[in-house]
Scaffold this active site. Structure first.
Site, PDB file in Angstrom:
ATOM      1  N   GLU A  15       0.812  -1.216   0.000  1.00  0.00           N
ATOM      2  CA  GLU A  15       0.000   0.000   0.000  1.00  0.00           C
ATOM      3  C   GLU A  15       0.839   1.256   0.000  1.00  0.00           C
ATOM      4  O   GLU A  15       0.465   2.248  -0.612  1.00  0.00           O
ATOM      5  CB  GLU A  15      -0.887   0.024   1.241  1.00  0.00           C
ATOM      6  N   GLY A  81     -11.655  -5.403   8.160  1.00  0.00           N
ATOM      7  CA  GLY A  81     -12.734  -6.372   7.997  1.00  0.00           C
ATOM      8  C   GLY A  81     -14.066  -5.722   8.352  1.00  0.00           C
ATOM      9  O   GLY A  81     -14.162  -5.003   9.354  1.00  0.00           O
ATOM     10  N   MET A 197      -6.320  -3.517  13.112  1.00  0.00           N
ATOM     11  CA  MET A 197      -5.366  -3.821  14.182  1.00  0.00           C
ATOM     12  C   MET A 197      -4.461  -2.648  14.597  1.00  0.00           C
ATOM     13  O   MET A 197      -3.527  -2.847  15.353  1.00  0.00           O
ATOM     14  CB  MET A 197      -4.508  -5.034  13.754  1.00  0.00           C
ATOM     15  N   GLU A 198      -4.716  -1.460  14.073  1.00  0.00           N
ATOM     16  CA  GLU A 198      -3.789  -0.349  14.364  1.00  0.00           C
ATOM     17  C   GLU A 198      -4.439   0.993  14.710  1.00  0.00           C
ATOM     18  O   GLU A 198      -3.887   1.774  15.494  1.00  0.00           O
ATOM     19  CB  GLU A 198      -2.857  -0.094  13.148  1.00  0.00           C
ATOM     20  N   ASP A 221     -12.344  -7.550   3.604  1.00  0.00           N
ATOM     21  CA  ASP A 221     -12.921  -8.856   3.919  1.00  0.00           C
ATOM     22  C   ASP A 221     -14.101  -8.649   4.860  1.00  0.00           C
ATOM     23  O   ASP A 221     -14.341  -7.536   5.330  1.00  0.00           O
ATOM     24  CB  ASP A 221     -11.864  -9.773   4.571  1.00  0.00           C
TER      25      ASP A 221
HETATM   26  N1  SAH Z   1      -0.472  -9.577   5.588  1.00  0.00           N
HETATM   27  C1  SAH Z   1      -1.107 -10.658   6.206  1.00  0.00           C
HETATM   28  C2  SAH Z   1      -2.194 -10.205   7.136  1.00  0.00           C
HETATM   29  C3  SAH Z   1      -1.828  -8.922   7.852  1.00  0.00           C
HETATM   30  S1  SAH Z   1      -2.733  -8.613   9.276  1.00  0.00           S
HETATM   31  C4  SAH Z   1      -1.571 -11.556   5.101  1.00  0.00           C
HETATM   32  O1  SAH Z   1      -1.172 -11.282   3.982  1.00  0.00           O
HETATM   33  O2  SAH Z   1      -2.313 -12.500   5.308  1.00  0.00           O
HETATM   34  C5  SAH Z   1      -4.079  -7.811   8.678  1.00  0.00           C
HETATM   35  C6  SAH Z   1      -3.968  -6.327   8.424  1.00  0.00           C
HETATM   36  O3  SAH Z   1      -5.168  -5.909   7.813  1.00  0.00           O
HETATM   37  C7  SAH Z   1      -3.840  -5.512   9.677  1.00  0.00           C
HETATM   38  O4  SAH Z   1      -3.078  -4.384   9.358  1.00  0.00           O
HETATM   39  C8  SAH Z   1      -5.294  -5.124  10.013  1.00  0.00           C
HETATM   40  O5  SAH Z   1      -5.367  -3.791  10.442  1.00  0.00           O
HETATM   41  C9  SAH Z   1      -6.060  -5.278   8.712  1.00  0.00           C
HETATM   42  N2  SAH Z   1      -7.246  -6.176   8.700  1.00  0.00           N
HETATM   43  C10 SAH Z   1      -7.900  -6.495   7.553  1.00  0.00           C
HETATM   44  N3  SAH Z   1      -8.888  -7.372   7.791  1.00  0.00           N
HETATM   45  C11 SAH Z   1      -8.902  -7.604   9.125  1.00  0.00           C
HETATM   46  C12 SAH Z   1      -9.673  -8.459   9.975  1.00  0.00           C
HETATM   47  N4  SAH Z   1     -10.630  -9.254   9.463  1.00  0.00           N
HETATM   48  N5  SAH Z   1      -9.391  -8.479  11.299  1.00  0.00           N
HETATM   49  C13 SAH Z   1      -8.407  -7.681  11.791  1.00  0.00           C
HETATM   50  N6  SAH Z   1      -7.624  -6.892  11.033  1.00  0.00           N
HETATM   51  C14 SAH Z   1      -7.847  -6.828   9.703  1.00  0.00           C
END
Ligand code: SAH
Length: 251
Positions: A15, A81, A197-198, A221
């Site tokens: 990003e 999400g 998460m941030e 998602d």
């Molecule tokens: N890069 C990893 C996942 C990263 S963690 C992978 O490729 O699988 C997920 C990141 O997306 C975090 O920065 C969080 O803020 C965000 N995020 C997106 N969907 C989320 C969800 N369902 N639950 C929690 N965080 C989510």
């Protein structure tokens, strides 16, 4: 007046890549496993960094931006999400208020209350929120996403008429990937639009240092059993393009 320096944090390397490409006179500095890219976008001093994931990572990155780079405002761009059933993949949420859904110091204080601050929600800055909303609406209205994202890719994720929604966002050190997790949060905090998460960690640091901030999240998602599917693909094909288009329009 304090010199304007904008800090832009992203939670995915893909990003921030596009945003870094917008910087002129780009200089790199490495600190604490992060690379900070400094330069100008439209003549305004800007520092761009991949925050890494989770509240601690986001908080230390925000603090470094404030202390080392003397930012005057902070924008976070990332994915999230959906908790609200009204949100679809590809919609954008602007966090008006941020809460840490995993903060629980009961019985010392109420659930979700941040210790010593006597507050549960952090408000984002209304001027930054308005300018982000204008930028997002411009991107949607001008159909500029369609110019940078292929039709096949938009179809792959079933994105047709993405919307901007402004409201409450919850953050915590958990990736939501089950119906049960989603349902529990929705029951406890029915006002929450999406989970990530941030954001609320950045919000706390900015509140404590009196730095205005705004949190921009593209829905990647549905925060349930399907949330891991296509996550990397969504980031690469869709959200990285969103971030760049929005930032271009904010300046
Ligand atoms: N890069 C990893 C996942 C990263 S963690 C992978 O490729 O699988 C997920 C990141 O997306 C975090 O920065 C969080 O803020 C965000 N995020 C997106 N969907 C989320 C969800 N369902 N639950 C929690 N965080 C989510």
């Amino acid at each position: 007046m304090k010199k304007r320096t904008i800090g832009i944090m992203g939670a995915m390397p893909e990003e921030i890549e596009g945003v870094v490409a917008l910087l002129s006179n780009c200089v790199e500095a490495s600190m604490g496993k992060r690379t900070y890219f400094s330069g100008q976008i439209n003549g305004i001093d800007t520092v761009v960094v991949f925050s890494r994931w989770g509240k601690v990572a986001a908080a230390t990155t925000a603090t470094t931006l404030i202390h080392e780079f003397k930012i005057s405002e902070l924008m976070f761009t990332g994915v999230a999400g959906a908790i609200s059933d009204n949100l679809k993949i590809g919609d954008i949420v602007l966090g008006k208020r941020l809460i840490q859904h995993d903060m629980d110091a009961r019985p010392l204080m109420k659930q979700y209350e941040i210790p010593l601050l006597s507050q549960t929600y952090f408000e984002s800055d209304s001027t930054l929120l308005d300018s982000a909303a204008n930028a997002i609406n411009t991107v949607f209205e001008n159909n500029s996403l369609y110019a940078v994202i292929g039709e096949d890719e938009l179809m792959e994720f079933n994105i047709s008429q993405p919307r901007l929604v402004i409201g409450d966002v919850a953050s915590g050190d958990q990736f939501f990937s089950s119906k049960e997790q989603k349902h529990a949060l929705n029951t406890q905090l029915p006002n929450i639009l999406c989970v990530e998460m941030e954001g609320a960690a950045v919000a706390q640091v900015c509140y404590e240092y009196e730095v205005p901030f705004t949190i921009i999240r593209t829905i990647s998602d549905t925060a349930d059993d399907k949330s891991h599917i296509d996550f990397p693909s969504f980031i690469k094909k869709i959200s990285s393009k969103y971030a760049t288009e929005i930032i271009k329009n904010i300046y």
